[in-house]
Structures are given as C-alpha cells and as structure tokens.
Motif scaffolding. Structure first.
Motif, PDB file in Angstrom:
ATOM      1  N   MET A   1      24.204   5.274  12.062  1.00 50.47           N
ATOM      2  CA  MET A   1      24.356   6.399  11.170  1.00 50.47           C
ATOM      3  C   MET A   1      23.424   6.220   9.973  1.00 50.47           C
ATOM      4  SD  MET A   1      27.971   8.042  10.059  1.00 50.47           S
ATOM      5  CE  MET A   1      29.187   7.461  11.199  1.00 50.47           C
ATOM      6  N   THR A   2      22.751   7.267   9.589  1.00 53.43           N
ATOM      7  CA  THR A   2      21.842   7.187   8.453  1.00 53.43           C
ATOM      8  C   THR A   2      22.617   7.320   7.148  1.00 53.43           C
ATOM      9  OG1 THR A   2      21.450   9.564   8.349  1.00 53.43           O
ATOM     10  CG2 THR A   2      20.035   8.287   9.838  1.00 53.43           C
ATOM     11  N   SER A   3      21.976   6.920   6.067  1.00 51.05           N
ATOM     12  CA  SER A   3      22.652   7.038   4.770  1.00 51.05           C
ATOM     13  C   SER A   3      22.899   8.493   4.405  1.00 51.05           C
ATOM     14  CB  SER A   3      21.842   6.343   3.677  1.00 51.05           C
ATOM     15  OG  SER A   3      20.636   7.038   3.436  1.00 51.05           O
ATOM     16  N   THR A   4      22.053   9.394   4.902  1.00 52.41           N
ATOM     17  CA  THR A   4      22.260  10.817   4.646  1.00 52.41           C
ATOM     18  C   THR A   4      23.540  11.300   5.316  1.00 52.41           C
ATOM     19  OG1 THR A   4      19.875  11.147   4.504  1.00 52.41           O
ATOM     20  CG2 THR A   4      21.217  13.103   4.845  1.00 52.41           C
ATOM     21  N   ALA A  37      20.989   7.527  -3.170  1.00 56.73           N
ATOM     22  CA  ALA A  37      19.868   7.216  -4.069  1.00 56.73           C
ATOM     23  C   ALA A  37      19.397   5.778  -3.872  1.00 56.73           C
ATOM     24  CB  ALA A  37      20.282   7.444  -5.519  1.00 56.73           C
ATOM     25  N   TYR A  38      20.348   4.865  -3.681  1.00 55.66           N
ATOM     26  CA  TYR A  38      20.008   3.452  -3.480  1.00 55.66           C
ATOM     27  C   TYR A  38      19.201   3.265  -2.193  1.00 55.66           C
ATOM     28  CZ  TYR A  38      20.575  -1.533  -2.676  1.00 55.66           C
ATOM     29  OH  TYR A  38      20.335  -2.866  -2.434  1.00 55.66           O
ATOM     30  N   ASP A  39      19.576   3.988  -1.165  1.00 55.38           N
ATOM     31  CA  ASP A  39      18.934   3.822   0.137  1.00 55.38           C
ATOM     32  C   ASP A  39      17.650   4.644   0.287  1.00 55.38           C
ATOM     33  OD1 ASP A  39      19.104   2.544   2.735  1.00 55.38           O
ATOM     34  OD2 ASP A  39      19.440   4.560   3.542  1.00 55.38           O
ATOM     35  N   HIS A  40      17.471   5.641  -0.556  1.00 54.41           N
ATOM     36  CA  HIS A  40      16.309   6.530  -0.431  1.00 54.41           C
ATOM     37  C   HIS A  40      15.052   5.834  -0.955  1.00 54.41           C
ATOM     38  CE1 HIS A  40      13.848  10.132  -0.574  1.00 54.41           C
ATOM     39  NE2 HIS A  40      14.787  10.733   0.140  1.00 54.41           N
ATOM     40  N   PRO A  41      13.928   5.960  -0.229  1.00 59.57           N
ATOM     41  CA  PRO A  41      12.707   5.275  -0.656  1.00 59.57           C
ATOM     42  C   PRO A  41      12.045   5.874  -1.903  1.00 59.57           C
ATOM     43  CG  PRO A  41      12.284   6.564   1.333  1.00 59.57           C
ATOM     44  CD  PRO A  41      13.753   6.625   1.065  1.00 59.57           C
ATOM     45  N   ALA A  42      12.302   7.132  -2.201  1.00 64.54           N
ATOM     46  CA  ALA A  42      11.678   7.763  -3.367  1.00 64.54           C
ATOM     47  C   ALA A  42      12.458   7.404  -4.633  1.00 64.54           C
ATOM     48  CB  ALA A  42      11.641   9.277  -3.188  1.00 64.54           C
ATOM     49  N   SER A  43      11.741   6.952  -5.636  1.00 62.42           N
ATOM     50  CA  SER A  43      12.417   6.580  -6.882  1.00 62.42           C
ATOM     51  C   SER A  43      13.014   7.802  -7.580  1.00 62.42           C
ATOM     52  CB  SER A  43      11.455   5.853  -7.823  1.00 62.42           C
ATOM     53  OG  SER A  43      10.348   6.674  -8.115  1.00 62.42           O
ATOM     54  N   SER A  44      12.496   8.976  -7.292  1.00 62.96           N
ATOM     55  CA  SER A  44      13.047  10.188  -7.905  1.00 62.96           C
ATOM     56  C   SER A  44      14.437  10.533  -7.358  1.00 62.96           C
ATOM     57  CB  SER A  44      12.089  11.356  -7.740  1.00 62.96           C
ATOM     58  OG  SER A  44      11.712  11.511  -6.401  1.00 62.96           O
ATOM     59  N   TRP A 156      16.750  18.379  -0.036  1.00 63.72           N
ATOM     60  CA  TRP A 156      15.765  19.395   0.350  1.00 63.72           C
ATOM     61  C   TRP A 156      14.387  19.057  -0.223  1.00 63.72           C
ATOM     62  CZ3 TRP A 156      14.039  23.488  -3.131  1.00 63.72           C
ATOM     63  CH2 TRP A 156      13.178  24.411  -2.510  1.00 63.72           C
ATOM     64  N   ARG A 157      14.366  18.640  -1.502  1.00 63.69           N
ATOM     65  CA  ARG A 157      13.091  18.349  -2.158  1.00 63.69           C
ATOM     66  C   ARG A 157      12.483  17.018  -1.726  1.00 63.69           C
ATOM     67  NH1 ARG A 157      10.213  21.993  -4.304  1.00 63.69           N
ATOM     68  NH2 ARG A 157       9.435  20.568  -5.852  1.00 63.69           N
ATOM     69  N   LEU A 158      13.337  16.003  -1.497  1.00 61.98           N
ATOM     70  CA  LEU A 158      12.840  14.650  -1.227  1.00 61.98           C
ATOM     71  C   LEU A 158      12.888  14.271   0.257  1.00 61.98           C
ATOM     72  CD1 LEU A 158      14.599  12.808  -4.183  1.00 61.98           C
ATOM     73  CD2 LEU A 158      12.243  13.632  -4.096  1.00 61.98           C
ATOM     74  N   GLY A 159      13.657  15.000   1.030  1.00 58.25           N
ATOM     75  CA  GLY A 159      13.835  14.655   2.433  1.00 58.25           C
ATOM     76  C   GLY A 159      14.917  13.597   2.577  1.00 58.25           C
ATOM     77  N   SER A 160      15.239  13.284   3.803  1.00 58.32           N
ATOM     78  CA  SER A 160      16.346  12.334   4.045  1.00 58.32           C
ATOM     79  C   SER A 160      15.955  10.904   3.732  1.00 58.32           C
ATOM     80  CB  SER A 160      16.849  12.456   5.487  1.00 58.32           C
ATOM     81  OG  SER A 160      15.825  12.058   6.380  1.00 58.32           O
ATOM     82  N   GLY A 161      14.675  10.615   3.729  1.00 59.55           N
ATOM     83  CA  GLY A 161      14.237   9.263   3.375  1.00 59.55           C
ATOM     84  C   GLY A 161      14.269   8.275   4.510  1.00 59.55           C
ATOM     85  N   THR A 162      14.528   8.736   5.728  1.00 58.77           N
ATOM     86  CA  THR A 162      14.572   7.791   6.855  1.00 58.77           C
ATOM     87  C   THR A 162      13.305   7.824   7.658  1.00 58.77           C
ATOM     88  OG1 THR A 162      15.657   9.455   8.228  1.00 58.77           O
ATOM     89  CG2 THR A 162      17.046   7.833   7.117  1.00 58.77           C
TER      90      THR A 162
END
Length: 162
Positions: A1-4, A37-44, A156-162
């Motif tokens: 399961m993804t963090s999203t 936020a912790y798992d997402h690669p984008a710092s934003s 929506w703006r940053l994507g799921s980050g996976t």
C-alpha cells in the motif's frame, strides 16, 4: 500500500471518528497528512502539512471556545459538563457506542435537575448542552474536511510521490 492510500484511509477513518466519537478523528486526519508529507519526495509537501497544522490548531481551539461561551451564556456550568462526560464514559461501557450519548444527556439532565430543582429548566440546560456538542462536532468536522481538501489540492499539485 502506498502512503497516499494509507493517508486516504486514515483520513476517512478520522472523519468517521469525528462523527462517531470512538477515535480521535481530527488528530487522525492531521496525522495522515503528516505521514504523507514525510513520505513525499517533494519538500513542498511540508507546506501542505503546515497548512493542515494551522487548520488543526484552529479547529481544536474553536471547537471548545465557541460552544463553551454559548453554554456559559445559557447557564450550563463547567462542573455539570465534566460530570456528564464521566457518565458518558460509563454509558459507553454499559451500552457500547450509543451509551455515551445517552449517558451524557442523562448526566446533564440529572445534574441540572438536582442543581435547579426544576424539570423544565433542567431540560433547557440539557438542550443547550446538546446544541453545543453538535456545534463542536460540526466545527471539528469542518476542520477535518478542510484538512482533507488541503491534502487533495497538495496531491493534485505535487502528485502522489511514488
């Protein structure tokens, strides 16, 4: 399961926990945003979490301040509410889930009846307290939905980050 996915499920459970007060609902919604936020690669993604934190803090303060003021104006005292919450906890264990509501209502009514010696006045105080509880839940639910909305926009703006 993804963090999203985990975030979405935790948020759903949190929103249900606001309406059915068994879980710390608003906290779960906020925590889910932090996990994402912790798992997402984008710092934003942390900006999303900071906005969620501001909404969370505002919701926590508002859910107690506004209903509390209304109850004080209606003459419902703090000790009455504390004892009613105690009876709600007892009611929860006697009759799971719905017993908490019955214990709370019965607690306020009996305490106000003992204090004021008038059924009509005791029932009026009970109604004011119930309206305040409904308002508190509404405020908390509004904050929860606002956090979910912020997360969805971030997703929506940053994507799921996976």
């Amino acid at each position: 399961m993804t963090s999203t996915t985990v975030t979405g499920v935790l948020m759903l459970v949190g929103l249900i926990g606001i309406v059915v007060p068994v879980l710390p609902g608003l906290f779960l919604v906020w925590l889910a945003t932090g996990i994402w936020a912790y798992d997402h690669p984008a710092s934003s993604a942390w900006v999303v979490f900071v906005v969620a934190t501001v909404i969370y803090a505002g919701g926590l303060v508002t859910q107690y301040v506004i209903p509390g003021r209304r109850m004080r104006r209606a003459g419902v005292r703090t000790p009455t509410l504390l004892l009613a919450v105690l009876l709600a906890v007892v009611g929860f264990f006697v009759v799971p889930v719905v017993g908490a509501l019955f214990g709370f209502v019965l607690g306020i009514y009996l305490i106000e009846l003992t204090r004021q010696r008038d059924r009509r006045t005791a029932w009026d105080s009970t109604r004011h307290a119930l309206r305040a509880v409904a308002l508190s839940i509404g405020i908390e639910l509004g904050a929860g939905f606002a956090i979910v909305l912020v997360w969805v926009v971030g997703l929506w703006r940053l994507g799921s980050g996976t």
